[in-house]
Design a protein around this motif. Structure first.
Motif, mmCIF file in Angstrom:
data_model
loop_
_atom_site.group_PDB
_atom_site.id
_atom_site.type_symbol
_atom_site.label_atom_id
_atom_site.label_comp_id
_atom_site.label_asym_id
_atom_site.label_seq_id
_atom_site.Cartn_x
_atom_site.Cartn_y
_atom_site.Cartn_z
ATOM 1 N N UNK A 180 -16.910 77.742 -21.416
ATOM 2 C CA UNK A 180 -17.413 76.373 -21.271
ATOM 3 C C UNK A 180 -18.936 76.398 -21.330
ATOM 4 N N UNK A 181 -19.506 75.599 -22.260
ATOM 5 C CA UNK A 181 -20.954 75.614 -22.489
ATOM 6 C C UNK A 181 -21.479 74.177 -22.449
ATOM 7 N N UNK A 182 -22.059 73.740 -21.331
ATOM 8 C CA UNK A 182 -22.668 72.408 -21.304
ATOM 9 C C UNK A 182 -23.996 72.412 -22.054
ATOM 10 N N UNK A 183 -24.316 71.300 -22.686
ATOM 11 C CA UNK A 183 -25.569 71.244 -23.444
ATOM 12 C C UNK A 183 -26.067 69.812 -23.499
ATOM 13 N N UNK A 184 -27.399 69.678 -23.420
ATOM 14 C CA UNK A 184 -28.041 68.369 -23.554
ATOM 15 C C UNK A 184 -29.314 68.537 -24.371
ATOM 16 N N UNK A 198 -16.980 66.145 -24.601
ATOM 17 C CA UNK A 198 -18.238 65.501 -24.207
ATOM 18 C C UNK A 198 -18.116 64.910 -22.816
ATOM 19 N N UNK A 199 -19.248 64.779 -22.167
ATOM 20 C CA UNK A 199 -19.374 64.062 -20.891
ATOM 21 C C UNK A 199 -20.529 63.078 -21.063
ATOM 22 N N UNK A 200 -20.195 61.798 -21.213
ATOM 23 C CA UNK A 200 -21.217 60.791 -21.476
ATOM 24 C C UNK A 200 -21.443 59.843 -20.300
ATOM 25 N N UNK A 201 -20.543 59.856 -19.345
ATOM 26 C CA UNK A 201 -20.664 58.903 -18.242
ATOM 27 C C UNK A 201 -21.719 59.320 -17.237
ATOM 28 N N UNK A 219 -11.583 72.583 -5.433
ATOM 29 C CA UNK A 219 -12.119 71.424 -6.126
ATOM 30 C C UNK A 219 -13.130 71.805 -7.193
ATOM 31 N N UNK A 220 -13.575 70.843 -7.988
ATOM 32 C CA UNK A 220 -14.490 71.108 -9.100
ATOM 33 C C UNK A 220 -15.938 71.222 -8.622
ATOM 34 N N UNK A 226 -17.310 70.202 -15.512
ATOM 35 C CA UNK A 226 -16.010 69.683 -15.077
ATOM 36 C C UNK A 226 -15.221 69.126 -16.263
ATOM 37 N N UNK A 227 -15.904 68.469 -17.187
ATOM 38 C CA UNK A 227 -15.226 67.969 -18.386
ATOM 39 C C UNK A 227 -14.691 69.130 -19.211
ATOM 40 N N UNK A 228 -15.466 70.216 -19.284
ATOM 41 C CA UNK A 228 -14.995 71.400 -20.001
ATOM 42 C C UNK A 228 -13.786 72.029 -19.347
#
Length: 290
Positions: free
Chosen positions: A6-10, A63-66, A168-169, A75-77
């Motif tokens: 899992x790789x978050x990126x912005x 994606x996590x846009x919210x 939990x997450x 968490x989305x990943x």
């Protein structure tokens, strides 16, 4: 045993490009890669899609846009992942081809639920500077965090899926410090086992400018402020940690990291570390006083 990376990126098209290039040639036979775009405003989604088109069976974007938070993105990943083991990596980091093979070996051979390992910091070619050198010396001491603070950064963390079902997450509202808060929950759970391995390593490019270090220090300070809670022992411990940021760092900490460096270099490291500490404290105070 399938692993999910899992790789978050912005807003980091170059970083996610380097990371996806690194993780597409792993020797592990059964894994997937889940880049999570955190509502980027330019280029990043296009880079991810190009890699997904090239490796459709391997790369599964989400994606996590919210919510603007790397922990919400993680968490989305997790929700999108299919693997039994969740392995976290930051965009702009790279890993050797046997990285996942070594991670699985630990989970297969030992009763481990939460695994941390080493991060090596390097200065990219052509980016040499004082602050880059400072980052390579002070680095990202994941073993220190594991042994002294009972967590490792999410840039060098692998976790069984069942752990998230148990504790939990990640805190989706955290902008920093979510790895510490999550690690604390895991550490204090009596049925979960943790481990650290020095023979597993991932690589992180150094922050080579003061502006980059300042941005991180303020973010870390705000993250620590979120964990302050005088009503419980953990929250009081974070408060004490923040108070100690007001005083100069213990010279022994610098000396341990700077072994072999000249007295002048050690003094420069000490001064830089003091500046970073005060920036973290400032970030925390501004968050607490809001």
């Amino acid at each position: 045993m399938q692993l999910s990376v899992v790789i978050p990126v912005y807003n980091d098209p170059a970083g996610i490009n380097a990371t996806l290039r690194s993780v597409t040639d792993q020797t592990h036979p059964d894994y997937e890669v889940i880049p999570v775009d955190n509502d980027s405003t330019y280029a990043t989604p296009d880079v991810i899609q190009r890699w997904a088109d090239r490796y459709p069976a391997l790369i599964h974007p989400t994606a996590e846009r919210a919510r603007q938070s790397s922990y919400a993105a993680r968490n989305a990943g997790i929700q999108a992942a299919r693997g039994e083991i969740l392995v976290f990596l930051d965009a702009d980091m790279t890993a050797p081809e046997d990285w996942l093979q070594k991670v699985q070996a630990v989970f297969s051979e030992e009763a481990v639920d939460y695994l941390g390992y080493r991060v090596e910091t390097y200065v990219p070619d052509g980016s040499e500077s004082f602050w880059g050198w400072y980052d390579t010396v002070m680095g990202l001491p994941s073993r220190y965090h594991y042994e002294q603070k009972q967590f490792v950064p999410t840039s060098c963390l692998a976790v069984r899926r069942s752990v998230f079902e148990t504790v939990g997450p990640f805190d989706p509202g955290a902008t920093s410090g979510g790895d510490k808060e999550f690690g604390t929950r895991v550490h204090r759970h009596p049925d979960l086992a943790t481990a650290f391995r020095d023979d597993i390593v991932v690589y992180h490019p150094a922050r080579t400018t003061f502006a980059a270090h300042r941005k991180k220090a303020l973010r870390v300070g705000r993250g620590l402020a979120r964990l302050v809670d005088p009503s419980n022992a953990e929250g009081r411990s974070v408060l004490r940690e923040l108070v100690l940021h007001a005083v100069p760092p213990d010279p022994r900490r610098i000396l341990r990291r700077a072994e072999g460096h000249s007295p002048r270099e050690i003094l420069a490291l000490y001064a830089a570390d003091l500046i970073i500490r005060w920036l973290r404290l400032y970030g925390a105070l501004t968050a607490l006083l809001r």
